[in-house]
Design a protein around this motif. Structure first.
Motif, short mmCIF file in Angstrom:
data_model
loop_
_atom_site.label_atom_id
_atom_site.label_comp_id
_atom_site.label_asym_id
_atom_site.label_seq_id
_atom_site.Cartn_x
_atom_site.Cartn_y
_atom_site.Cartn_z
N ILE A 189 34.17 -62.20 70.49
CA ILE A 189 34.46 -62.83 71.78
C ILE A 189 33.23 -62.61 72.65
O ILE A 189 33.03 -61.53 73.21
CB ILE A 189 35.72 -62.23 72.42
N SER A 190 32.39 -63.63 72.73
CA SER A 190 31.09 -63.48 73.39
C SER A 190 30.93 -64.54 74.47
O SER A 190 31.05 -65.74 74.20
CB SER A 190 29.97 -63.61 72.35
N ARG A 240 36.71 -62.22 56.42
CA ARG A 240 37.07 -63.38 57.23
C ARG A 240 36.77 -63.07 58.68
O ARG A 240 37.25 -62.07 59.24
CB ARG A 240 38.55 -63.72 57.05
N ALA A 241 35.97 -63.92 59.32
CA ALA A 241 35.56 -63.69 60.71
C ALA A 241 35.98 -64.87 61.59
O ALA A 241 36.07 -66.01 61.14
CB ALA A 241 34.05 -63.50 60.79
N LEU A 242 36.22 -64.55 62.86
CA LEU A 242 36.59 -65.56 63.86
C LEU A 242 35.67 -65.41 65.06
O LEU A 242 35.51 -64.30 65.59
CB LEU A 242 38.04 -65.35 64.31
N GLU A 243 35.08 -66.52 65.49
CA GLU A 243 34.32 -66.53 66.74
C GLU A 243 35.08 -67.35 67.77
O GLU A 243 35.31 -68.55 67.56
CB GLU A 243 32.92 -67.10 66.57
N VAL A 244 35.45 -66.72 68.86
CA VAL A 244 36.16 -67.39 69.96
C VAL A 244 35.14 -67.86 70.99
O VAL A 244 34.35 -67.06 71.50
CB VAL A 244 37.18 -66.43 70.61
N GLY A 245 35.16 -69.15 71.29
CA GLY A 245 34.21 -69.69 72.26
C GLY A 245 32.83 -69.84 71.67
O GLY A 245 31.85 -69.27 72.18
N CYS A 246 32.71 -70.64 70.62
CA CYS A 246 31.44 -70.72 69.89
C CYS A 246 30.39 -71.53 70.62
O CYS A 246 29.21 -71.49 70.25
CB CYS A 246 31.67 -71.30 68.50
N CYS A 268 30.75 -59.26 73.88
CA CYS A 268 29.44 -59.29 74.54
C CYS A 268 29.51 -60.27 75.71
O CYS A 268 29.87 -61.44 75.52
CB CYS A 268 28.35 -59.72 73.56
N HIS A 269 29.22 -59.78 76.93
CA HIS A 269 29.33 -60.63 78.12
C HIS A 269 28.25 -60.29 79.14
O HIS A 269 27.84 -59.13 79.29
CB HIS A 269 30.70 -60.46 78.78
N TRP A 270 27.85 -61.33 79.84
CA TRP A 270 26.94 -61.22 80.99
C TRP A 270 27.60 -60.34 82.05
O TRP A 270 28.81 -60.45 82.31
CB TRP A 270 26.69 -62.63 81.52
#
Length: 461
Positions: free
Chosen positions: A384-385, A318-324, A416-418
């Motif tokens: 969280i990207s 089960r995966a969660l992407e925050v801010g898709c 992963c972030h700028w």
């Protein structure tokens, strides 16, 4: 101050306890009779207004004004108190006040702007001698068209330590469009930075009445005789506003004795509101551009490939992407997880993501603002990207706790972030990652490039 005139609009409403009333000012003019100070004195005498208590963490005061003289009228007593307490004090004025005398035969708008900036510096020096001052030069009378730009400046002035800052600005329901625009910008900036927000009415005292103030939110700062004398001197420094520029028509006084009487009280009054404020910047980004981040560019495609390659497992449950956002990464994460929940606070982003993942099995896109809500259950992977720097420092801290706590025992957290500084937001990618790394979560993967950084963390022991 700019001329106190605005189109007529309906009356006012009194709010319930703890809420802000919906206030709209009637048509008014600065040079016509308004509510006398005696009426306000009676109202104030009948109310037990609590004293202003500032946060123990506060060390800096940033006062915003729409026009030079707003700061003196609304907050020079507070500026003096902060200065005497050893705080760092700054004043940021949206306009140079060039529109206060549009029919002047003595000073052109440019000439008036120059004089009023000098008056601002002189006035601030009276209230807080070591304070800094700056004028942004936004158009007098049209600040509402530049709220985003003003927010950017205010956020930059506050910086990353917003919990140390008291931000003081004109009241959002003051009745003058420039004042209300500055108040809105201040509220947004406070929400992004965690600064403590105070708002000072100015024109409300002229056009308003007792029912127009949200009394549950009003606080008073007592002024002793020395403070009142300082405030009078600070106001007097704005000579173009308190006296005629010349005897010629068009050079009349702006702040009449009736108006000035409201600012010669034994207290300064502030509206102190808490809670989140509407900030639709990211909603507008997604609404106005179907691909705001250019997700099909080589840079974005390569970054997603590096992201997937960094995942230590071939498959997650089960995966969660925050801010898709528009769902580009969600499509890739779906290939590495049995079930994926992708969330975003923007309705427009959720709609775009749903369209992009249509047809993929076991992928759900849901509108969730993770500042106030968190999905139920545990996750084997949380991604969280490119979203952490769109949170205030306090909200980021809450995200760190919630995301790590929601991991299964052997779950992974993908970041992963700028690396660079987003305009209008206090945090950059390195600060976001530092907040997660400070928890002591084990670092499984670390990847550092000039433009972005990536970490995969395990659950802390």
């Amino acid at each position: 101050m700019a001329r106190g005139a605005r189109p007529g609009c309906p009356g006012t409403g009194r709010g319930r306890r703890g809420t802000r009333p919906v206030v709209t000012a009637p048509a008014f003019r600065h040079d016509r009779p308004g509510t006398p100070e005696e009426a306000w004195s009676r109202s104030l005498a009948d109310r037990d207004v609590p004293p202003l208590r500032l946060p123990a963490t506060a060390r800096r005061l940033l006062v915003l004004g729409a026009h030079p003289d707003d700061e003196a009228l609304g907050a020079s007593g507070l500026m003096r108190s902060a200065s005497l307490a050893g705080w760092e004090v700054g004043v940021l004025c949206a306009t140079s006040g060039e529109g206060s005398h549009p029919d002047s035969v003595t000073l052109s708008p440019a000439g008036l702007a120059t004089v009023r900036r000098l008056e601002l510096s002189a006035s601030v020096a009276v209230a807080a001698p070591a304070a800094t001052t700056a004028c942004l030069g936004l158009p007098d009378g049209d600040v509402a068209s530049h709220v985003d730009e003003l927010v950017d400046h205010v956020v930059a002035a506050i910086g990353t330590q917003g919990s140390e800052v008291v931000l003081c600005a004109p009241w959002r329901s003051d009745g003058h469009p420039d004042h209300e625009a500055v108040g809105r910008a201040a509220a947004i900036a406070a929400g992004r930075t965690d600064a403590h927000l105070l708002e000072y009415p100015i024109w409300l005292w002229h056009w308003g009445h007792d029912a127009d103030l949200p009394w549950d939110d009003v606080r008073r700062l007592p002024l002793d005789e020395d403070a009142r004398a300082t405030k009078r001197a600070a106001i007097a420094a704005h000579a173009t506003q308190i006296a005629p520029i010349s005897p010629a028509p068009g050079d009349e006084v702006l702040l009449t004795a009736e108006v000035l009487a409201h600012f010669d009280r034994a207290d300064e009054l502030f509206v102190e509101t808490t809670g989140r404020v509407p900030d639709d910047a990211l909603e507008r980004v997604h609404r106005d551009d179907p691909d705001p981040w250019e997700v099909d560019s080589f840079y974005e495609r390569r970054k997603r490939a590096v992201t997937l390659a960094a995942l230590p497992r071939e498959s997650y449950g089960r995966a969660l992407e925050v801010g898709c956002s528009v769902g580009a990464l969600a499509v890739d994460l779906a290939t590495r997880s049995e079930r994926l929940l992708a969330v975003d606070a923007s309705e427009a982003a959720v709609a775009a993501a749903r369209h992009r993942v249509a047809g993929l099995r076991d992928v759900e896109v849901r509108r969730i603002d993770v500042r106030t809500e968190w999905p139920d259950g545990a996750f084997d992977l949380v991604s969280i990207s490119e979203v952490g720097y769109f949170l205030s420092p306090r909200a980021l801290g809450e995200l760190v706790e919630r995301s790590l706590a929601s991991l299964t025992r052997d779950g992974h957290l993908l970041l992963c972030h700028w690396r660079h500084q987003p305009v209008g937001w206090p945090l950059a990618g390195p600060a976001v990652h530092a907040a997660f790394l400070a928890t002591g979560a084990p670092v499984l993967v670390a990847h550092d490039e000039p433009d972005f950084l990536l970490h995969v963390l395990g659950r802390p022991a």
